[in-house]
Design a protein around this motif. Sequence first.
Motif, PDB file in Angstrom:
ATOM      1  N   GLU A 198       0.846  -1.195   0.000  1.00 38.59           N
ATOM      2  CA  GLU A 198       0.000   0.000   0.000  1.00 38.59           C
ATOM      3  C   GLU A 198       0.884   1.249   0.000  1.00 38.59           C
ATOM      4  O   GLU A 198       2.051   1.176   0.421  1.00 38.59           O
ATOM      5  N   ALA A 199       0.320   2.360  -0.462  1.00 33.49           N
ATOM      6  CA  ALA A 199       1.056   3.630  -0.450  1.00 33.49           C
ATOM      7  C   ALA A 199       0.534   4.478   0.707  1.00 33.49           C
ATOM      8  O   ALA A 199      -0.660   4.774   0.780  1.00 33.49           O
ATOM      9  N   LEU A 200       1.427   4.852   1.610  1.00 34.32           N
ATOM     10  CA  LEU A 200       1.032   5.576   2.816  1.00 34.32           C
ATOM     11  C   LEU A 200       1.555   7.010   2.791  1.00 34.32           C
ATOM     12  O   LEU A 200       2.621   7.258   2.216  1.00 34.32           O
ATOM     13  N   THR A 201       0.858   7.912   3.457  1.00 36.69           N
ATOM     14  CA  THR A 201       1.433   9.243   3.692  1.00 36.69           C
ATOM     15  C   THR A 201       2.314   9.130   4.946  1.00 36.69           C
ATOM     16  O   THR A 201       2.189   8.177   5.732  1.00 36.69           O
ATOM     17  N   HIS A 202       3.165  10.131   5.151  1.00 35.61           N
ATOM     18  CA  HIS A 202       4.008  10.098   6.353  1.00 35.61           C
ATOM     19  C   HIS A 202       3.174  10.319   7.618  1.00 35.61           C
ATOM     20  O   HIS A 202       3.533   9.860   8.692  1.00 35.61           O
ATOM     21  N   GLN A 203       2.038  11.001   7.455  1.00 34.87           N
ATOM     22  CA  GLN A 203       1.120  11.139   8.592  1.00 34.87           C
ATOM     23  C   GLN A 203       0.591   9.762   8.994  1.00 34.87           C
ATOM     24  O   GLN A 203       0.547   9.413  10.176  1.00 34.87           O
ATOM     25  N   GLU A 204       0.229   8.953   7.993  1.00 28.19           N
ATOM     26  CA  GLU A 204      -0.267   7.595   8.292  1.00 28.19           C
ATOM     27  C   GLU A 204       0.836   6.730   8.905  1.00 28.19           C
ATOM     28  O   GLU A 204       0.578   5.911   9.797  1.00 28.19           O
ATOM     29  N   ILE A 205       2.068   6.929   8.440  1.00 27.05           N
ATOM     30  CA  ILE A 205       3.195   6.172   9.019  1.00 27.05           C
ATOM     31  C   ILE A 205       3.354   6.554  10.492  1.00 27.05           C
ATOM     32  O   ILE A 205       3.485   5.685  11.363  1.00 27.05           O
ATOM     33  N   ALA A 206       3.305   7.863  10.775  1.00 26.18           N
ATOM     34  CA  ALA A 206       3.425   8.335  12.168  1.00 26.18           C
ATOM     35  C   ALA A 206       2.300   7.753  13.021  1.00 26.18           C
ATOM     36  O   ALA A 206       2.529   7.285  14.153  1.00 26.18           O
TER      37      ALA A 206
END
Length: 293
Positions: A198-206
């Motif tokens: 999946e492709a995540l934003t860095h906000q989602e990673i955090a």
Amino acid sequence: MSKRILVTGATGTVGSELARLLVTAGCDIRAATRSPEKAERLFRSEVDVVELDYRRASTFDAAVDGAEGIFLQAPPFDPDARETLVPLLDWAVQAGVGNVVMMTAMGVEVRDDLPIRRLEKHVESLGVAFTLLRPNFHMQHFAGGFLGERIRRTGAFSMPVGDARVSIVDGRDVAEVAAACLLSDEHDGKEFTLTGPEALTHQEIAETISGVIDAPVAYESVSDEEMLARLTSTGWRPEIAGVVIALYQSVRGGVRAPVTGDVAQVLGRAPAAFSDFAARNTDSWLSVVGQNP
Ligand SMILES: NC(=O)c1ccc[n+]([C@@H]2O[C@H](COP(=O)([O-])OP(=O)(O)OC[C@H]3O[C@@H](n4cnc5c(N)ncnc54)[C@H](OP(=O)(O)O)[C@@H]3O)[C@@H](O)[C@H]2O)c1
């Protein structure tokens, strides 16, 4: 007879995992590093260690002697990747290495101007079997290195990527794909772009890291100039920091967002999700919640 393989970057994320996988598969491995003591501590007696520095030809002979295959990777963020690796590559082929599996990076195939793409072209012209592996950023990036350290120390990290998405991949999956390419000729001549599911934003990673450690982790998007100033003020050489900023620009341009099926094509299973990686690596971020000051 067991296959003799030289694994470069054997103290790194992918190389260390790959060396172990190949030993388990019964191969005769040489784990290459500039610091044999460091590698011996890492592998104990599991793996044979050899000293290799891409920039010192005097270390080439012992490393490539008798090797049938080689896993090759440039030093991280090397602005002269082609000049760094061609001498070893040519030496290895001259010495009889017949299979090169090289790890470069996602998206380099459309950038003929980059030294790393010119290195790929050199590999393609050698006349030996080769496979090119182009991973997206490794998930391990967020648990180790400067990003992991930042999260551990401050509970926050900054990058100049806004809300761009990245299909980050588990380095363990990259190592498994590399092992498959070294152990069989089925993948010779192929190129694989290795991503997570999946492709995540860095906000989602955090938020995912925050969820597994049960403590806040903040992501802040900064400008290229701010990021460059932060890197150079913490000792990064300007030319290396420049390579990092160019990578972030490619993230903003969407180059690191696509999800491919290449890991599944080689391994016959889906790649690991970041949520699984985070659950498995909770210890990496523990100081955020004070357990590991
Ligand atoms: N990290 C990522 O997210 C990512 C994603 C896609 C592609 N890549 C590519 O993967 C490669 C490795 O990056 P990484 O971040 O995964 O690095 P890493 O895990 O830190 O490993 C780098 C390895 O390179 C070795 N090395 C460095 N300079 C060397 C030299 N002069 N001679 C011999 N070995 C040398 C180091 O070995 P010693 O220090 O033990 O000598 C270390 O084991 C880079 O080409 C990078 O572009 C990385």
